[in-house]
Write a protein that holds these residues in place. Structure first.
Motif, PDB file in Angstrom:
ATOM      1  N   ARG A 150       0.808  -1.230   0.000  1.00 33.94           N
ATOM      2  CA  ARG A 150       0.000   0.000   0.000  1.00 33.94           C
ATOM      3  C   ARG A 150       0.832   1.266   0.000  1.00 33.94           C
ATOM      4  O   ARG A 150       0.374   2.318  -0.456  1.00 33.94           O
ATOM      5  N   GLY A 151       2.064   1.180   0.501  1.00 33.12           N
ATOM      6  CA  GLY A 151       2.933   2.357   0.517  1.00 33.12           C
ATOM      7  C   GLY A 151       3.253   2.868  -0.876  1.00 33.12           C
ATOM      8  O   GLY A 151       3.555   4.051  -1.053  1.00 33.12           O
ATOM      9  N   GLY A 152       3.142   1.993  -1.876  1.00 31.59           N
ATOM     10  CA  GLY A 152       3.445   2.397  -3.246  1.00 31.59           C
ATOM     11  C   GLY A 152       2.214   2.809  -4.040  1.00 31.59           C
ATOM     12  O   GLY A 152       2.323   3.084  -5.235  1.00 31.59           O
ATOM     13  N   TYR A 153       1.064   2.847  -3.380  1.00 30.88           N
ATOM     14  CA  TYR A 153      -0.175   3.192  -4.104  1.00 30.88           C
ATOM     15  C   TYR A 153      -0.168   4.667  -4.489  1.00 30.88           C
ATOM     16  O   TYR A 153       0.173   5.531  -3.677  1.00 30.88           O
ATOM     17  N   ASP A 154      -0.565   4.934  -5.719  1.00 26.37           N
ATOM     18  CA  ASP A 154      -0.662   6.311  -6.196  1.00 26.37           C
ATOM     19  C   ASP A 154      -2.007   6.870  -5.734  1.00 26.37           C
ATOM     20  O   ASP A 154      -3.048   6.560  -6.319  1.00 26.37           O
ATOM     21  N   ASP A 164     -10.160   5.328  -6.997  1.00 28.73           N
ATOM     22  CA  ASP A 164     -10.700   3.969  -7.073  1.00 28.73           C
ATOM     23  C   ASP A 164      -9.549   2.963  -7.111  1.00 28.73           C
ATOM     24  O   ASP A 164      -8.720   2.992  -8.023  1.00 28.73           O
ATOM     25  N   ALA A 165      -9.523   2.069  -6.134  1.00 30.82           N
ATOM     26  CA  ALA A 165      -8.399   1.122  -6.030  1.00 30.82           C
ATOM     27  C   ALA A 165      -8.577  -0.124  -6.881  1.00 30.82           C
ATOM     28  O   ALA A 165      -7.678  -0.963  -6.929  1.00 30.82           O
ATOM     29  N   ARG A 166      -9.715  -0.251  -7.559  1.00 29.71           N
ATOM     30  CA  ARG A 166      -9.966  -1.517  -8.270  1.00 29.71           C
ATOM     31  C   ARG A 166      -8.880  -1.906  -9.261  1.00 29.71           C
ATOM     32  O   ARG A 166      -8.429  -3.054  -9.227  1.00 29.71           O
ATOM     33  N   PRO A 167      -8.437  -1.019 -10.144  1.00 30.46           N
ATOM     34  CA  PRO A 167      -7.394  -1.451 -11.094  1.00 30.46           C
ATOM     35  C   PRO A 167      -6.136  -1.951 -10.386  1.00 30.46           C
ATOM     36  O   PRO A 167      -5.530  -2.946 -10.809  1.00 30.46           O
ATOM     37  N   TRP A 168      -5.750  -1.272  -9.344  1.00 34.42           N
ATOM     38  CA  TRP A 168      -4.572  -1.679  -8.575  1.00 34.42           C
ATOM     39  C   TRP A 168      -4.795  -3.052  -7.942  1.00 34.42           C
ATOM     40  O   TRP A 168      -3.928  -3.936  -8.009  1.00 34.42           O
ATOM     41  N   LEU A 169      -5.980  -3.246  -7.372  1.00 32.37           N
ATOM     42  CA  LEU A 169      -6.278  -4.530  -6.726  1.00 32.37           C
ATOM     43  C   LEU A 169      -6.359  -5.672  -7.747  1.00 32.37           C
ATOM     44  O   LEU A 169      -5.866  -6.779  -7.492  1.00 32.37           O
ATOM     45  N   TYR A 170      -6.968  -5.394  -8.908  1.00 30.08           N
ATOM     46  CA  TYR A 170      -7.017  -6.428  -9.944  1.00 30.08           C
ATOM     47  C   TYR A 170      -5.608  -6.795 -10.414  1.00 30.08           C
ATOM     48  O   TYR A 170      -5.327  -7.951 -10.733  1.00 30.08           O
ATOM     49  N   GLY A 171      -4.742  -5.783 -10.469  1.00 34.96           N
ATOM     50  CA  GLY A 171      -3.354  -6.057 -10.865  1.00 34.96           C
ATOM     51  C   GLY A 171      -2.674  -6.993  -9.874  1.00 34.96           C
ATOM     52  O   GLY A 171      -1.947  -7.922 -10.261  1.00 34.96           O
ATOM     53  N   ILE A 172      -2.929  -6.764  -8.591  1.00 39.13           N
ATOM     54  CA  ILE A 172      -2.346  -7.632  -7.559  1.00 39.13           C
ATOM     55  C   ILE A 172      -2.967  -9.028  -7.651  1.00 39.13           C
ATOM     56  O   ILE A 172      -2.262 -10.048  -7.590  1.00 39.13           O
ATOM     57  N   ALA A 173      -4.283  -9.069  -7.834  1.00 38.56           N
ATOM     58  CA  ALA A 173      -4.963 -10.370  -7.950  1.00 38.56           C
ATOM     59  C   ALA A 173      -4.440 -11.135  -9.172  1.00 38.56           C
ATOM     60  O   ALA A 173      -4.298 -12.363  -9.132  1.00 38.56           O
ATOM     61  N   ARG A 174      -4.150 -10.414 -10.222  1.00 31.63           N
ATOM     62  CA  ARG A 174      -3.622 -11.058 -11.439  1.00 31.63           C
ATOM     63  C   ARG A 174      -2.270 -11.709 -11.147  1.00 31.63           C
ATOM     64  O   ARG A 174      -1.999 -12.836 -11.597  1.00 31.63           O
TER      65      ARG A 174
END
Lengths: 201, 86
Positions: free
Chosen positions: A73-77, A82-92
């Motif tokens: 989370r420290g690297g989140y822009d 909306d965090a969905r794209p970031w979360l989907y990237g992690i899930a991927r």
């Protein structure tokens, strides 16, 4: 009580604050704020995992998504509300590791399953089922990069720009992949429809 | 069927293929539990660091016992201690 205090201080309570704000809070001394992000997106993340790895695997992998997201989370822009794209990237990434360890390949499970009757209420079910098979077959035949964008848009309801963020590619690349995927599907399905029309004559 | 109409049907078909049943509530709770556990570890770790620095400065002999007791908590107990939960 705490909410009243937050309102008086002009700080949005966690349950209404955008994802980006919560993630920033969680990185700056309030790690528990991250739980609200998980709560908001847990059903969507589970669905994403289940469509690609099966329900059982999704049950097992969901926690891993939260743990990795929390750790990163420290690297989140935080400009992204909306965090969905970031979360989907992690899930991927979690899925790719899962596929590597299980040797299950990278084909979305939902495309492997025969959906019996997703069109309740439509009269021509036989044609619908045939069309579904044709769509599945055409989607499976797409290059992986095109299929990924198509399914992020169709299944996860992301915009092409959001899908680009998930995949780590420029938005224009995602848009052109989506365009190609749709064009291919259109072509395949119109040929199928043409063949069927020819057979019926 | 042509163009946008065909795209709309294809999108509808894809959405139907991708439909999944909602997860069991226990699955979601378990995943959150794992997250809470990580959060608790981090908060307690931060607490331990500040306690250690306070201890170094002022000599608080009871802190180590407290930390050991906190480390032995279950995730549920962590959540209650941190004021969170479902």
């Amino acid at each position: 009580m705490a909410d009243v205090g937050l309102a008086r201080s002009g700080v949005e309570p966690d349950d209404v604050a955008p994802d980006g704000v919560l993630i920033e809070r969680s990185a700056r001394g309030r790690p528990d704020a991250f739980v609200e992000v998980a709560r908001r997106h847990e059903v969507a993340m589970h669905g994403y995992l289940a469509r690609r790895a099966g329900r059982q695997a999704a049950d097992d992998l969901l926690a891993e998504v939260w743990l990795r997201a929390f750790a990163a989370r420290g690297g989140y822009d935080t400009r992204y509300a909306d965090a969905r794209p970031w979360l989907y990237g992690i899930a991927r990434n979690v899925l790719r590791e899962h596929w590597r360890t299980t040797s299950a390949g990278d084909e979305p499970t939902a495309l492997d399953e025969t959906r019996v009757d997703p069109w309740a209420g439509i009269d021509d079910r036989l044609d619908s089922a045939e069309r579904a098979k044709a769509v599945v077959s055409a989607v499976r035949a797409l290059p992986t990069a095109e299929r990924e964008v198509l399914l992020l848009v169709a299944w996860e309801q992301l915009t092409p720009a959001e899908a680009a963020k998930v995949l780590g590619v420029p938005p224009g690349t995602a848009r052109s992949r989506l365009h190609r995927a749709r064009a291919t599907l259109r072509q395949v399905l119109s040929e199928r429809d043409g063949d069927q029309a020819g057979e019926s004559i | 069927m042509r163009g946008e109409s065909a795209d709309a049907v294809t999108s509808e078909v894809l959405r139907a293929i991708g439909a999944t049943r909602p997860p069991e509530p226990g699955v979601l709770a378990d995943a959150r539990e794992a997250l809470w556990s990580m959060i608790a570890s981090e908060m307690l770790g931060a607490g331990s660091e500040s306690a250690a620095s306070r201890g170094a400065a002022g000599g608080e002999g009871g802190r180590a016992t407290t930390r050991r007791r906190e480390a032995g908590r279950t995730p549920d107990e962590h959540k209650r201690a941190l004021g969170g939960g479902d």
